[in-house]
Design a protein around this motif. Structure first.
Motif, PDB file in Angstrom:
ATOM      1  N   TRP A 116       9.092   8.822  -9.127  1.00  0.00           N
ATOM      2  CA  TRP A 116       9.667   9.989  -8.961  1.00  0.00           C
ATOM      3  C   TRP A 116      10.720  10.210  -8.510  1.00  0.00           C
ATOM      4  CZ3 TRP A 116      11.727  14.021  -6.251  1.00  0.00           C
ATOM      5  CH2 TRP A 116      11.649  15.899  -7.148  1.00  0.00           C
ATOM      6  N   VAL A 117      11.697  11.026  -9.271  1.00  0.00           N
ATOM      7  CA  VAL A 117      12.832  10.866  -9.357  1.00  0.00           C
ATOM      8  C   VAL A 117      13.978  11.954  -8.800  1.00  0.00           C
ATOM      9  CG1 VAL A 117      15.344   9.283  -9.554  1.00  0.00           C
ATOM     10  CG2 VAL A 117      13.875   8.494 -10.320  1.00  0.00           C
ATOM     11  N   ASP A 118      14.775  12.229  -8.665  1.00  0.00           N
ATOM     12  CA  ASP A 118      15.353  13.523  -7.965  1.00  0.00           C
ATOM     13  C   ASP A 118      16.994  13.615  -8.428  1.00  0.00           C
ATOM     14  OD1 ASP A 118      15.495  16.173  -7.419  1.00  0.00           O
ATOM     15  OD2 ASP A 118      15.517  16.226  -5.157  1.00  0.00           O
ATOM     16  N   TYR A 136      15.804   7.040  -0.096  1.00  0.00           N
ATOM     17  CA  TYR A 136      16.844   7.501  -1.322  1.00  0.00           C
ATOM     18  C   TYR A 136      18.044   6.314  -1.710  1.00  0.00           C
ATOM     19  CZ  TYR A 136      15.935  11.687   1.780  1.00  0.00           C
ATOM     20  OH  TYR A 136      15.508  13.106   1.956  1.00  0.00           O
ATOM     21  N   ILE A 137      18.194   6.570  -2.686  1.00  0.00           N
ATOM     22  CA  ILE A 137      19.188   5.888  -3.662  1.00  0.00           C
ATOM     23  C   ILE A 137      21.084   6.577  -3.520  1.00  0.00           C
ATOM     24  CG2 ILE A 137      17.361   4.984  -4.789  1.00  0.00           C
ATOM     25  CD1 ILE A 137      17.786   6.653  -7.668  1.00  0.00           C
ATOM     26  N   ASN A 138      21.265   5.240  -3.685  1.00  0.00           N
ATOM     27  CA  ASN A 138      22.655   5.725  -3.617  1.00  0.00           C
ATOM     28  C   ASN A 138      23.849   6.189  -5.724  1.00  0.00           C
ATOM     29  OD1 ASN A 138      23.468   3.513  -4.940  1.00  0.00           O
ATOM     30  ND2 ASN A 138      24.520   2.571  -2.182  1.00  0.00           N
ATOM     31  N   PRO A 139      24.531   6.219  -6.256  1.00  0.00           N
ATOM     32  CA  PRO A 139      24.930   6.302  -6.802  1.00  0.00           C
ATOM     33  C   PRO A 139      24.598   5.278  -7.939  1.00  0.00           C
ATOM     34  CG  PRO A 139      26.265   7.731  -5.387  1.00  0.00           C
ATOM     35  CD  PRO A 139      25.491   7.046  -5.015  1.00  0.00           C
ATOM     36  N   THR A 147       0.645  -1.544   0.467  1.00  0.00           N
ATOM     37  CA  THR A 147      -0.188  -0.100   0.469  1.00  0.00           C
ATOM     38  C   THR A 147       1.049   1.321   0.319  1.00  0.00           C
ATOM     39  OG1 THR A 147      -0.434  -0.209   2.296  1.00  0.00           O
ATOM     40  CG2 THR A 147      -1.893  -1.248   1.482  1.00  0.00           C
ATOM     41  N   ASP A 148       2.130   1.497   0.573  1.00  0.00           N
ATOM     42  CA  ASP A 148       2.688   2.786   1.019  1.00  0.00           C
ATOM     43  C   ASP A 148       3.732   2.604  -0.633  1.00  0.00           C
ATOM     44  OD1 ASP A 148       2.013   2.949   3.079  1.00  0.00           O
ATOM     45  OD2 ASP A 148       4.447   1.711   4.331  1.00  0.00           O
ATOM     46  N   TRP A 149       3.918   1.927  -1.138  1.00  0.00           N
ATOM     47  CA  TRP A 149       4.174   1.840  -2.475  1.00  0.00           C
ATOM     48  C   TRP A 149       2.871   2.497  -4.094  1.00  0.00           C
ATOM     49  CZ3 TRP A 149       8.994  -1.714  -3.732  1.00  0.00           C
ATOM     50  CH2 TRP A 149      10.343  -1.766  -3.149  1.00  0.00           C
ATOM     51  N   GLY A 150       1.885   1.805  -3.116  1.00  0.00           N
ATOM     52  CA  GLY A 150       1.213   2.676  -4.306  1.00  0.00           C
ATOM     53  C   GLY A 150       0.824   0.977  -5.352  1.00  0.00           C
ATOM     54  N   LEU A 151       1.254  -0.524  -5.420  1.00  0.00           N
ATOM     55  CA  LEU A 151       1.600  -1.364  -5.872  1.00  0.00           C
ATOM     56  C   LEU A 151       0.130  -2.166  -6.303  1.00  0.00           C
ATOM     57  CD1 LEU A 151       4.268  -3.391  -4.546  1.00  0.00           C
ATOM     58  CD2 LEU A 151       4.575  -0.997  -6.481  1.00  0.00           C
ATOM     59  N   ILE A 152      -1.486  -1.494  -5.161  1.00  0.00           N
ATOM     60  CA  ILE A 152      -2.608  -2.256  -5.930  1.00  0.00           C
ATOM     61  C   ILE A 152      -3.310  -0.897  -5.524  1.00  0.00           C
ATOM     62  CG2 ILE A 152      -2.260  -4.826  -4.854  1.00  0.00           C
ATOM     63  CD1 ILE A 152      -2.482  -3.753  -1.948  1.00  0.00           C
ATOM     64  N   VAL A 187      13.559   9.163  -3.854  1.00  0.00           N
ATOM     65  CA  VAL A 187      12.691   9.073  -5.136  1.00  0.00           C
ATOM     66  C   VAL A 187      11.602   8.996  -3.771  1.00  0.00           C
ATOM     67  CG1 VAL A 187      14.416   7.548  -6.135  1.00  0.00           C
ATOM     68  CG2 VAL A 187      13.879   7.141  -4.212  1.00  0.00           C
ATOM     69  N   ARG A 188      10.688   8.748  -5.288  1.00  0.00           N
ATOM     70  CA  ARG A 188       9.213   8.148  -4.420  1.00  0.00           C
ATOM     71  C   ARG A 188       8.720   7.356  -4.790  1.00  0.00           C
ATOM     72  NH1 ARG A 188       4.197   9.814  -6.008  1.00  0.00           N
ATOM     73  NH2 ARG A 188       4.868  10.718  -7.875  1.00  0.00           N
ATOM     74  N   MET A 189       8.229   6.436  -4.370  1.00  0.00           N
ATOM     75  CA  MET A 189       7.161   5.111  -4.848  1.00  0.00           C
ATOM     76  C   MET A 189       5.892   4.848  -4.118  1.00  0.00           C
ATOM     77  SD  MET A 189       7.392   2.648  -7.045  1.00  0.00           S
ATOM     78  CE  MET A 189       8.703   1.563  -6.648  1.00  0.00           C
ATOM     79  N   GLY A 190       5.059   5.354  -4.464  1.00  0.00           N
ATOM     80  CA  GLY A 190       3.461   5.632  -4.216  1.00  0.00           C
ATOM     81  C   GLY A 190       3.722   6.292  -3.310  1.00  0.00           C
TER      82      GLY A 190
END
Length: 889
Positions: free
Chosen positions: A653-655, A672-675, A514-519, A664-667
């Motif tokens: 969404w990615v910054d 945050y992501i590394n390089p 639900t947090d990731w908006g996968l459903i 980054v955003r999922m749902g």
């Protein structure tokens, strides 16, 4: 040295060309810069200035230019190279004076310049007398302006096209054509580093600037050369990440969405029921199906979930099953297509159909794996002892195996492509695997490679549970994306076991789903048999699992019957009423046969109360609340300066990278992501800001502001919470301080969370160069890091200090120093911050640039102007953007 050019406006240009041997004076030592120029003299000048140009036409003999005439050779050369032509009567008229317009026409022709447009409106932005330019010369004058050939003295906005040109003017124009310094900037309407070619243009960063042509973005280098062609839906500037320059780009296929996210969703309810094969005869005949659909529609239902996959068989003719196992359909339905029949009858009475893949990754029930695992033993899921994984008499395929995942997804996509349906549903077996599983050799090897140890024997060890659950979550992510790529209208529905029990027992991390908006719609199985138990579960779900933004996803599963249990009509209505009291718009009932018992008692109760008024199942409303629009045909990537893809990312969404990490955003959740594109920590934040260097000791202190619920926190680059903020935190840290809000006033905290400047301001901004702009009692001033006013509140607006000056406004804009003294008078309509010793300012309706002393360096003749970066600034004239260089001093 010429004796008559001292203090002349073209003196520098004359000296430059004389030093290169391109011009001569008169025998008396004069140059006569204000003397007019003849056609013959002009031919001599261009012949000397451009001696290497190749002829483009054959020479002709002009009747009035004999071969003994002093300018015979240079006229011949100027004609052959295309600079100047003769008259129809085959004369050249070498003694005739030449106009400014004719000079510009000649140079544009000889140098083969082409304009980006044919527009008098464009020229009118530079020249108040643009109306005097004849139509045939518009293109040439646009090209001359874009190439910065034009020099206008004494008034830069007067072209004077028909005025006879002087020797000084010709020399200045030749300097511009040869790109030789010599002309004062204030006499040049526009000094372009690139042509005005772009529909939008940004600042340079890392030697590259992003530009847009049409709807696509690309990149140029600082020579104006296109190094990465326009091809991206959106593109960001290059930034340094781990010693390499990376830019974030977004590509998007042009797909017409079936819904409009800008339209407010209508009120809808989910009134659903499962149709089973177990203990049910609904699917046994088309007549039974028709009867059931009519019954449901008559009693207020709007969506049905018919089972299409159980016990190793499909309840529709499947080419996938036929190709893999030689069995096209459940033998019970041989020669029929129950799903197609149900869709026809459901559509006839206005019911939505969402096929239910009941068994998910389970292969069979109490059949030792059934025909699927008999034919595909490599698909067997294994427990710690290496045995076929069984739980509650269900036998399981290995849900972590890519081949198994591909098989299941192919079944789903087969239904998606073949049938007119409104969605797809999984349940407590999709995606799922009993937590006793995962001990097959392939999965053990994956775990060992990552953690350098074997999986624990305790199948409920936290890391081991979460690691396996994440594999299933990633599959669900792929599942969602592939389905909407095929049909974006479809609702992705799920009925998992209750969290966190489902996580520990079946690796179903429905919290993350639900947090990731996968459903798009979730029906957790709240199969509690008392109202108090059901009420407690609903309260816990809304308190712990579903945020207010996520609540619209929820339509709980309610148990009507199982074994000898039957829900009472009173309890059913009580549960539904509690759903509505808590703002939950719907439920799904397990299962249809429970509605028909006791003379349709439950159905009658519903149709006479909560389901009395028909409500449509609005798929468009449900999809609008989800994330299909963020994912449909959208792809984010990072590229290097050569345009090569460094990494591709599957987020909504990615910054850009900041301090080595990117948001980054999922749902609904941020992280945050590394390089390398790997998550640092989890996607767990309800809001997140970029990481910013605090600029205090220790120099490694880098923090980001995040929110979980209503609580603000500051985290480090490992994702660890440094401290929780009891205030409404509104900024990240800058120079060791961050702005916070308390009781509608703003103050500052330090990196330990301590309040160092008490909340007292109506508005507060970050510190730059030890000073911060704050607002008090309607005006702006500047404080130092102790909170002391260094410059008292006195301005209508104020900006941060940059290069020792700050732009401030009282009716008009000007600049002050850190003492509050006015350094550049308040005289501009708009004033931007200084960058690379120049600032863009607006005078009347046009933009120009000033230096740190307030001197006009580039005249206000531009429609828009951005700051200088890496020696260049993007500027706009008309509807096109280009670049100018920092003027040479």
């Amino acid at each position: 040295m010429f004796t008559d050019i001292q203090n002349h406006w073209a003196e520098k240009s004359i000296l430059q060309l004389r030093s290169l041997g391109l011009i001569n004076g008169y025998p008396d030592g004069t140059f006569r810069p204000n003397a007019y120029v003849t056609r013959g003299e002009f031919a001599a000048i261009v012949a000397r200035a451009f001696p290497k140009l190749q002829p483009i036409r054959t020479a002709i003999a002009f009747k009035d230019v004999g071969n003994r005439f002093w300018a015979f050779n240079v006229i011949r050369q100027a004609y052959q190279t295309g600079f100047i032509a003769g008259y129809p009567d085959r004369t050249f008229q070498p003694h005739r004076l030449i106009s400014r317009l004719q000079v510009f026409l000649a140079i544009v022709s000889g140098l083969k310049y082409t304009p980006t447009q044919l527009s008098r409106e464009f020229l009118a932005q530079f020249y108040d007398d643009a109306g005097q330019i004849p139509n045939y010369a518009l293109g040439a004058l646009v090209a001359a302006t874009e190439k910065s050939l034009v020099v206008n003295y004494p008034q830069v906005k007067l072209l004077n096209p028909n005025q006879t040109i002087t020797r000084g003017e010709v020399v200045a124009i030749i300097c511009q054509a040869l790109n030789i310094l010599g002309v004062e900037q204030q006499y040049i309407p526009l000094k372009l580093a690139t042509q005005l070619l772009f529909d939008d243009a940004d600042n340079f960063s890392g030697g590259r600037a992003r530009v847009r042509i049409g709807e696509k973005w690309g990149y140029i280098d600082n020579t104006g050369k296109e190094v990465i062609p326009p091809q991206f839906h959106s593109a960001n500037s290059f930034a340094t990440s781990q010693s390499q320059q990376l830019a974030l780009i977004k590509t998007q296929r042009q797909i017409e969405l079936p819904f409009n996210a800008g339209i407010p969703p209508t009120v809808t309810e989910t009134r659903g029921v499962w149709i089973t094969t177990t203990d049910s005869q609904v699917l046994s005949s088309q007549q039974n199906i028709a009867t059931a659909m009519e019954f449901l529609a008559q009693h207020g239902f709007n969506v049905v979930f018919p089972v299409v996959w159980n016990n190793g068989y499909t309840n529709y003719p499947s080419q996938i099953m036929k190709d893999n196992f030689g069995v096209e359909i459940n033998p019970r339905f041989l020669g029929r297509d129950p799903l197609a029949e149900l869709i026809i009858e459901a559509k006839r009475v206005g019911l939505a159909v969402i096929p239910w893949f009941e068994y998910g990754f389970a292969s069979s029930y109490n059949q030792n794996g059934g025909h699927i695992l008999r034919d595909k033993p490599q698909w067997i899921a294994r427990d710690f002892s290496g045995n076929l994984l069984k739980k509650n008499n269900f036998e399981w395929m290995n849900a972590f195996d890519t081949e198994v995942q591909n098989f299941f997804l192919s079944l789903v996509l087969e239904v998606v492509k073949k049938y007119d349906i409104q969605g797809i549903q999984g349940d407590d077996r999709m995606p799922a695997l009993p937590s006793e599983g995962g001990y097959d050799a392939q999965t053990v090897e994956r775990y060992t490679q990552q953690f350098h140890q074997n999986p624990p024997q305790n199948h409920k060890e936290q890391q081991w549970v979460q690691w396996r659950a994440d594999i299933l979550t990633n599959f669900l992510n792929r599942f969602y994306r592939e389905i909407i790529q095929t049909n974006p209208n479809l609702i992705i529905s799920s009925s998992p076991s209750l969290y966190p029990w489902g996580l520990n027992e079946y690796l179903q991390d429905s919290q993350t789903w639900t947090d990731w908006g996968l459903i798009d719609l979730i029906h957790p199985q709240l199969y509690r048999r008392t109202f108090r138990e059901y009420q407690d579960l609903i309260d816990r779900l809304l308190r712990e699992q579903f945020t207010p933004n996520q609540q619209s996803l929820l339509a709980p599963g309610i148990l009507l019957k199982i074994g000898s249990y039957r829900i009472s009509a009173q309890l059913l209505l009580q549960k539904i009423q509690y759903n509505r009291d808590r703002g939950i718009k719907g439920e799904v009932l397990f299962f249809y046969e429970g509605l028909r018992e006791n003379n349709d008692e439950l159905a009658q109760a519903l149709s006479s109360s909560h389901y009395a008024q028909p409500v449509a199942f609005e798929t468009t409303t449900i999809k609008t609340r989800g994330f299909t629009g963020d994912r449909l045909g959208v792809s984010y990537s990072y590229i290097n300066v050569s345009g090569e893809t460094v990494s591709q990312l599957s987020y909504d969404w990615v910054d850009d990278y900041s301090q080595g990490l990117a948001r980054v955003r999922m749902g609904f959740k941020w992280g945050y992501i590394n390089p390398s594109g790997q998550l640092v920590g989890k996607l767990q934040f309800d809001a997140a800001e970029p990481f910013i260097q605090s600029n205090i000791e220790p120099s490694s202190l880098v923090l980001a502001l995040v929110k979980i619920g209503n609580e603000s926190r500051y985290i480090n680059t490992s994702g660890e919470t440094v401290f929780r903020c009891p205030y409404d935190a509104v900024t990240s840290f800058q120079e060791g301080l961050a702005v916070v809000k308390f009781l509608d006033k703003y103050g500052y905290i330090d990196t330990s969370g301590a309040m160092v400047i008490q909340p007292q301001f109506d508005e507060a901004n970050l510190f730059f160069a030890g000073l911060a702009v704050v607002k008090l009692n309607g005006t702006y001033g500047y404080i130092d890091t102790t909170g002391k006013f260094i410059i008292q509140p006195q301005f209508e607006q104020a900006q941060a200090f940059s290069q020792g000056l700050a732009a401030v406004k009282n009716h008009q804009w000007g600049y002050i120093n850190p003492k509050g003294e006015t350094v550049i008078p308040l005289q501009f309509v708009i004033a931007e911050s200084f960058s690379e010793n120049l600032a863009a300012v607006k005078v009347a309706d046009s933009w120009g640039y000033i230096d740190l002393t307030g001197k006009t360096v580039i005249q206000p003749i531009l429609d828009q102007a951005k700051p200088f970066r890496e020696g260049f600034a993007s500027i706009k004239q008309g509807n096109r953007w280009g670049y100018i260089k920092i003027p040479a001093t």
